[in-house]
Design a protein around this motif. Structure first.
Motif, PDB file in Angstrom:
ATOM      1  N   MET A   1       4.895   2.919  -5.280  1.00 14.28           N
ATOM      2  CA  MET A   1       4.176   1.716  -5.730  1.00 14.28           C
ATOM      3  C   MET A   1       2.728   1.723  -5.236  1.00 14.28           C
ATOM      4  SD  MET A   1       5.013  -2.282  -4.949  1.00 14.28           S
ATOM      5  CE  MET A   1       4.706  -2.033  -3.208  1.00 14.28           C
ATOM      6  N   VAL A   2       2.565   2.036  -3.938  1.00 17.02           N
ATOM      7  CA  VAL A   2       1.223   2.065  -3.358  1.00 17.02           C
ATOM      8  C   VAL A   2       0.377   3.139  -4.020  1.00 17.02           C
ATOM      9  CG1 VAL A   2      -0.087   2.476  -1.244  1.00 17.02           C
ATOM     10  CG2 VAL A   2       2.033   1.155  -1.155  1.00 17.02           C
ATOM     11  N   LEU A   3       0.963   4.347  -4.204  1.00 16.57           N
ATOM     12  CA  LEU A   3       0.228   5.444  -4.835  1.00 16.57           C
ATOM     13  C   LEU A   3      -0.141   5.107  -6.278  1.00 16.57           C
ATOM     14  CD1 LEU A   3       2.217   8.544  -3.518  1.00 16.57           C
ATOM     15  CD2 LEU A   3      -0.028   7.744  -2.787  1.00 16.57           C
ATOM     16  N   LYS A   4       0.732   4.401  -6.966  1.00 16.82           N
ATOM     17  CA  LYS A   4       0.454   4.001  -8.358  1.00 16.82           C
ATOM     18  C   LYS A   4      -0.736   3.053  -8.421  1.00 16.82           C
ATOM     19  CE  LYS A   4       2.676   1.957 -12.436  1.00 16.82           C
ATOM     20  NZ  LYS A   4       1.636   0.974 -12.664  1.00 16.82           N
ATOM     21  N   ILE A   5      -0.786   2.098  -7.487  1.00 18.03           N
ATOM     22  CA  ILE A   5      -1.894   1.130  -7.448  1.00 18.03           C
ATOM     23  C   ILE A   5      -3.214   1.844  -7.176  1.00 18.03           C
ATOM     24  CG2 ILE A   5      -2.861  -0.830  -6.186  1.00 18.03           C
ATOM     25  CD1 ILE A   5       0.050  -1.721  -5.658  1.00 18.03           C
ATOM     26  N   LEU A   6      -3.188   2.752  -6.171  1.00 21.04           N
ATOM     27  CA  LEU A   6      -4.417   3.470  -5.811  1.00 21.04           C
ATOM     28  C   LEU A   6      -4.853   4.407  -6.936  1.00 21.04           C
ATOM     29  CD1 LEU A   6      -3.668   4.327  -2.072  1.00 21.04           C
ATOM     30  CD2 LEU A   6      -5.295   2.640  -2.935  1.00 21.04           C
ATOM     31  N   ASN A   7      -3.896   5.070  -7.578  1.00 22.63           N
ATOM     32  CA  ASN A   7      -4.202   5.984  -8.666  1.00 22.63           C
ATOM     33  C   ASN A   7      -4.828   5.245  -9.833  1.00 22.63           C
ATOM     34  OD1 ASN A   7      -4.043   8.639  -9.874  1.00 22.63           O
ATOM     35  ND2 ASN A   7      -2.495   7.774 -11.231  1.00 22.63           N
ATOM     36  N   ASP A   8      -4.289   4.090 -10.176  1.00 25.31           N
ATOM     37  CA  ASP A   8      -4.834   3.267 -11.255  1.00 25.31           C
ATOM     38  C   ASP A   8      -6.258   2.821 -10.934  1.00 25.31           C
ATOM     39  OD1 ASP A   8      -4.583   1.486 -13.681  1.00 25.31           O
ATOM     40  OD2 ASP A   8      -4.901  -0.037 -12.133  1.00 25.31           O
ATOM     41  N   TRP A   9      -6.467   2.507  -9.654  1.00 18.31           N
ATOM     42  CA  TRP A   9      -7.777   2.038  -9.228  1.00 18.31           C
ATOM     43  C   TRP A   9      -8.828   3.121  -9.386  1.00 18.31           C
ATOM     44  CZ3 TRP A   9     -11.199   3.137  -5.152  1.00 18.31           C
ATOM     45  CH2 TRP A   9     -12.186   2.165  -4.957  1.00 18.31           C
ATOM     46  N   PHE A  10      -8.497   4.370  -9.023  1.00 13.06           N
ATOM     47  CA  PHE A  10      -9.470   5.448  -9.068  1.00 13.06           C
ATOM     48  C   PHE A  10      -9.748   5.940 -10.483  1.00 13.06           C
ATOM     49  CE2 PHE A  10      -8.424   6.137  -4.511  1.00 13.06           C
ATOM     50  CZ  PHE A  10      -9.733   6.082  -4.023  1.00 13.06           C
ATOM     51  N   ILE A 166      -4.969  -6.476   5.362  1.00 11.87           N
ATOM     52  CA  ILE A 166      -3.879  -7.184   6.044  1.00 11.87           C
ATOM     53  C   ILE A 166      -4.311  -8.580   6.471  1.00 11.87           C
ATOM     54  CG2 ILE A 166      -2.424  -7.201   8.123  1.00 11.87           C
ATOM     55  CD1 ILE A 166      -2.423  -4.099   7.919  1.00 11.87           C
ATOM     56  N   LEU A 167      -5.452  -8.674   7.141  1.00 14.42           N
ATOM     57  CA  LEU A 167      -5.910  -9.959   7.676  1.00 14.42           C
ATOM     58  C   LEU A 167      -6.205 -10.971   6.575  1.00 14.42           C
ATOM     59  CD1 LEU A 167      -8.304  -8.589  10.445  1.00 14.42           C
ATOM     60  CD2 LEU A 167      -6.161  -9.814  10.847  1.00 14.42           C
ATOM     61  N   SER A 168      -6.886 -10.521   5.516  1.00  9.51           N
ATOM     62  CA  SER A 168      -7.279 -11.459   4.456  1.00  9.51           C
ATOM     63  C   SER A 168      -6.087 -11.957   3.653  1.00  9.51           C
ATOM     64  CB  SER A 168      -8.307 -10.809   3.528  1.00  9.51           C
ATOM     65  OG  SER A 168      -7.768  -9.650   2.934  1.00  9.51           O
ATOM     66  N   THR A 169      -5.076 -11.115   3.478  1.00  8.78           N
ATOM     67  CA  THR A 169      -3.894 -11.567   2.747  1.00  8.78           C
ATOM     68  C   THR A 169      -3.026 -12.491   3.612  1.00  8.78           C
ATOM     69  OG1 THR A 169      -2.871  -9.419   3.298  1.00  8.78           O
ATOM     70  CG2 THR A 169      -3.772  -9.684   1.090  1.00  8.78           C
ATOM     71  N   LEU A 246      -1.837   1.541   8.154  1.00  9.36           N
ATOM     72  CA  LEU A 246      -2.372   0.190   7.984  1.00  9.36           C
ATOM     73  C   LEU A 246      -2.899  -0.027   6.574  1.00  9.36           C
ATOM     74  CD1 LEU A 246      -4.218  -0.273  11.410  1.00  9.36           C
ATOM     75  CD2 LEU A 246      -2.186  -1.509  10.627  1.00  9.36           C
ATOM     76  N   LEU A 247      -3.500   1.009   5.981  1.00  9.82           N
ATOM     77  CA  LEU A 247      -3.995   0.893   4.603  1.00  9.82           C
ATOM     78  C   LEU A 247      -2.826   0.694   3.635  1.00  9.82           C
ATOM     79  CD1 LEU A 247      -6.273   0.998   2.532  1.00  9.82           C
ATOM     80  CD2 LEU A 247      -6.046   3.492   2.517  1.00  9.82           C
ATOM     81  N   ILE A 248      -1.760   1.433   3.809  1.00 14.69           N
ATOM     82  CA  ILE A 248      -0.580   1.284   2.946  1.00 14.69           C
ATOM     83  C   ILE A 248       0.003  -0.120   3.078  1.00 14.69           C
ATOM     84  CG2 ILE A 248       1.803   2.037   2.599  1.00 14.69           C
ATOM     85  CD1 ILE A 248       0.853   4.886   3.369  1.00 14.69           C
ATOM     86  N   ILE A 249       0.129  -0.589   4.322  1.00 14.61           N
ATOM     87  CA  ILE A 249       0.632  -1.951   4.549  1.00 14.61           C
ATOM     88  C   ILE A 249      -0.306  -2.970   3.892  1.00 14.61           C
ATOM     89  CG2 ILE A 249       1.081  -3.725   6.308  1.00 14.61           C
ATOM     90  CD1 ILE A 249       1.916  -1.428   8.187  1.00 14.61           C
ATOM     91  N   GLY A 250      -1.614  -2.742   4.039  1.00 16.51           N
ATOM     92  CA  GLY A 250      -2.594  -3.656   3.455  1.00 16.51           C
ATOM     93  C   GLY A 250      -2.501  -3.726   1.948  1.00 16.51           C
ATOM     94  N   VAL A 251      -2.325  -2.576   1.282  1.00 17.93           N
ATOM     95  CA  VAL A 251      -2.204  -2.548  -0.179  1.00 17.93           C
ATOM     96  C   VAL A 251      -0.931  -3.276  -0.618  1.00 17.93           C
ATOM     97  CG1 VAL A 251      -1.864  -1.045  -2.182  1.00 17.93           C
ATOM     98  CG2 VAL A 251      -3.583  -0.460  -0.473  1.00 17.93           C
ATOM     99  N   ILE A 252       0.146  -3.076   0.127  1.00 14.51           N
ATOM    100  CA  ILE A 252       1.399  -3.779  -0.181  1.00 14.51           C
ATOM    101  C   ILE A 252       1.210  -5.296  -0.040  1.00 14.51           C
ATOM    102  CG2 ILE A 252       3.778  -4.168   0.581  1.00 14.51           C
ATOM    103  CD1 ILE A 252       3.846  -1.182   1.387  1.00 14.51           C
ATOM    104  N   PHE A 253       0.570  -5.696   1.057  1.00 11.13           N
ATOM    105  CA  PHE A 253       0.302  -7.128   1.277  1.00 11.13           C
ATOM    106  C   PHE A 253      -0.557  -7.701   0.157  1.00 11.13           C
ATOM    107  CE2 PHE A 253       0.996  -8.263   6.011  1.00 11.13           C
ATOM    108  CZ  PHE A 253       2.228  -7.627   6.002  1.00 11.13           C
ATOM    109  N   LEU A 254      -1.590  -6.951  -0.245  1.00  9.97           N
ATOM    110  CA  LEU A 254      -2.479  -7.426  -1.310  1.00  9.97           C
ATOM    111  C   LEU A 254      -1.712  -7.575  -2.616  1.00  9.97           C
ATOM    112  CD1 LEU A 254      -5.420  -8.125  -2.104  1.00  9.97           C
ATOM    113  CD2 LEU A 254      -5.717  -5.716  -2.713  1.00  9.97           C
ATOM    114  N   ASN A 255      -0.820  -6.646  -2.876  1.00  9.60           N
ATOM    115  CA  ASN A 255      -0.020  -6.700  -4.107  1.00  9.60           C
ATOM    116  C   ASN A 255       0.954  -7.874  -4.094  1.00  9.60           C
ATOM    117  OD1 ASN A 255       0.788  -5.562  -6.647  1.00  9.60           O
ATOM    118  ND2 ASN A 255       2.642  -4.826  -5.646  1.00  9.60           N
ATOM    119  N   LYS A 256       1.503  -8.178  -2.911  1.00  8.42           N
ATOM    120  CA  LYS A 256       2.502  -9.242  -2.797  1.00  8.42           C
ATOM    121  C   LYS A 256       1.876 -10.630  -2.647  1.00  8.42           C
ATOM    122  CE  LYS A 256       6.221  -6.607  -2.751  1.00  8.42           C
ATOM    123  NZ  LYS A 256       7.245  -6.669  -3.819  1.00  8.42           N
TER     124      LYS A 256
END
Length: 265
Positions: A1-10, A166-169, A246-256
């Protein structure tokens, strides 16, 4: 899921140009109303260095070689991390218009803000290079090992981006996180070898540099820029692992939680 989000972004077009434009605009606006303008990006770390130099080198007499430069590189890395994380805690609120009324996704907003901070980091690092190589009496000069600083900067950028996400979400559902983070960074500042002699730091907190990624980043930056040594690769491995996790956790948090920002903020 995280890789899909990052791949779409790039994959999206014109992303680099748009991010760089936003970063430059934000950097200029930050100092637009000040009479000294962009000079403030350089004055602040110099004033910090002066204060800590007087306290720790003159009053407390730590006797660290090239202490002004030792402080300089430690402070500019620390300031980038703190400014990037504290400055983005409310980003989903303050820049709500960007993701609601344009085709920008939320991750781009974070990256452009950190790129803006990176411009300030670049200016400060250029000042460090000039100071250390032309004014510092105990300078060891330039070396091919200096190129390792790019890996160190990338490590710091990823770490700051992960923590920002992480912090902003978390802020979306718990506003107290901004105060908690302020207290935590004040505590972490004194648990990092910014103005301590490294041997003193390691003696007081054995192996703690492996638990504190900021400490590891500062240590490796000094190794490659001031000691003409390659980085401690084991320590760098730990620091990159922390940053990526932390980046992976952050992307998950942002998605959720990011989708709830428009409703909550």
């Amino acid at each position: 899921m995280v890789l899909k989000i990052l791949n779409d972004w790039f994959k999206r077009s014109n992303k680099v140009e748009r991010l760089w434009l936003l970063a430059k605009i934000e950097f200029k606006l930050r100092y637009y109303e000040n009479k000294l303008g962009l000079l403030w990006a350089l004055i602040k770390p110099l004033m910090d260095i002066l204060i800590y130099y007087v306290v720790f080198q003159i009053i407390m007499q730590q006797n660290i070689p090239a202490f002004a430069s030792y402080l300089f590189i430690g402070l500019i890395l620390w300031n980038f991390f703190v400014e990037s994380t504290t400055g983005t805690i409310q980003i989903l609120s303050t820049k709500k218009y960007l993701y609601e009324y344009s085709n920008m996704n939320k991750l781009e907003i974070y990256v452009s803000t950190l790129l803006s901070n990176s411009i300030g980091l670049f200016f400060n690092f250029m000042m460090f290079l000039i100071f250390y190589n032309f004014l510092e009496k105990e300078s060891t000069g330039l070396s091919v090992q200096n190129f390792w600083i790019l890996a160190t900067f990338l490590n710091l950028f990823i770490l700051a981006l992960g923590m920002s996400l992480i912090l902003s979400t978390i802020y979306v559902v718990a506003k107290d996180i901004s105060q908690i983070w302020m207290v935590f960074t004040s505590f972490l500042f004194f648990l990092s070898p910014i103005f301590y002699k490294l041997s003193t730091f390691k003696s007081a907190l054995p192996r703690f540099e492996y638990a504190n990624p900021i400490a590891g980043i500062i240590i490796n930056a000094r190794r490659v820029m001031m000691e003409q040594m390659s980085p401690d690769f084991l320590l760098m491995g730990f620091d990159y692992a922390y940053a990526i996790i932390l980046l992976i956790i952050g992307v998950i948090f942002l998605n959720k939680l990011g989708s709830r920002a428009a409703e909550k903020l």
